[in-house]
Design an enzyme around this catalytic site. Sequence first.
Site, short mmCIF file in Angstrom:
data_model
loop_
_atom_site.label_atom_id
_atom_site.label_comp_id
_atom_site.label_asym_id
_atom_site.label_seq_id
_atom_site.Cartn_x
_atom_site.Cartn_y
_atom_site.Cartn_z
N CYS A 86 0.80 -1.23 0.00
CA CYS A 86 0.00 0.00 0.00
C CYS A 86 0.83 1.28 0.00
O CYS A 86 0.27 2.37 -0.08
CB CYS A 86 -0.95 0.01 1.20
SG CYS A 86 -2.09 -1.39 1.20
N CYS A 112 0.45 2.59 6.62
CA CYS A 112 0.87 1.22 6.89
C CYS A 112 0.84 0.44 5.58
O CYS A 112 0.30 0.91 4.58
CB CYS A 112 -0.08 0.57 7.90
SG CYS A 112 -1.81 0.54 7.33
#
Length: 474
Positions: free
Chosen positions: A138, A458
């Site tokens: 991500c 994250c």
Amino acid sequence: MTTILTSTFKNLSTTSKWALRFSVRPLSCSQLRSAPAVQTKSKKTLAKPNVKNIVVVEGVRIPFLLSGTSYKDLMPHDLARAALSGLLHRSNVPKDVVDYIIFGTVIQEVKTSNVAREAALGAGFSEKTPAHTVTMACISSNQAMTTAVGLIASGQCDVVVAGGVELMSDVPIRHSRKMRKMMLDLNKAKTLGQRLSLLSKFRLNFLSPELPAVAEFSTNETMGHSADRLAAAFAVSRMEQDEYALRSHSLAKKAQDEGHLSDIVPFKVPGKDTVTKDNGIRPSSLEQMAKLKPAFIKPYGTVTAANSSFLTDGASAMLIMSEEKALAMGYKPKAYLRDFIYVSQDPKDQLLLGPTYATPKVLEKAGLTMNDIDAFEFHEAFSGQILANFKAMDSDWFAQNYMGRKSKVGSPPLEKFNIWGGSLSLGHPFGATGCRLVMAAANRLRKDGGQYGLVAACAAGGQGHAMIVEAYPK
């Protein structure tokens, strides 16, 4: 009694220890709303002697859409090409000035494994302009941006385009390994007898497809399952998660209606209408959200479809230059890209705590404190993930026992945090979100007159990223 309690505590799992510690200090959204205003104390620039200033000249994204909607018949390079074309149109940068192009992506289309190159050619860039693709879950477009920073800082390039793309509407689905092996062996077979011998070994279960992995390779746990455990460990309730998700959608809707999402460029989808806005922003009600069943840990989990980010198609692109080059070309940059950091933690129990670990490190690197930050833009994978990070960041105990720090960094004040919505509402194309975060921070600073933004996210594998964005003087 003390000995028994100590022994019991030592034998608890990591997440159980967290739950025991944090359950005594539940964090409610009502508490978050009443966070006191924090005034910026420092207005120094983060420019460093003998280090190039690197700036964002422009940044765009095509609308982020729910997977399976208007982009479903396209390929990833189509979306990336649209973002690049939008960037060219808005910035008017000559194509031959761009030295390098970098894109991030996560689930790669096998036909265009270097999607950066295919998109660049499709957008009309010179075949002499190098391009490569990076992947870091991500934070893939974050990696694209910081790679661009490195190329410019080292003097290799003056102008780099960085971006990201993801198309979840058409992910690659493979034949089973047994079927793949048989097909390859058949291709090598030289005689009819060899082919018939191979075919005789065929079984119906060979036809079972292999879907892209939705679980951590190292732990075999899905991110949603990990988010549910994290929320439980930090005593984040279902109500708090739903309240936070409703906040995200409500703020995104307000920002959309007021025209703040100015990084969006329209995209004429071939054979369809022009898409002009994100379609996942859907403010609901707490009553409706409460009706949804747990999505991962059943029947008692707290993570649902309503308080999780949704599968998204989209692409983003940014024009990054040395300040000297930008000014020489007559541009007024939007922001400086300053210090950044990457972190990695245990992918089992700390999979989604990247912002907690990255934030204090990047602040120290830049010589700033939380009070200096005017705009926070954190990736929202799940409501529970955001609220658990808030608790971890606001805990001296966690800082001392898990981070090796003397004291907590503190949680971001909500009046400065994701005030134009976040990934829960705007969407999360895995490879493209990082650029959206940076442009949101830059545009918020320009609008509100702030100086420093902090971007954090994250990522799968227990990794994380944080970056300081500094507003360019008006």
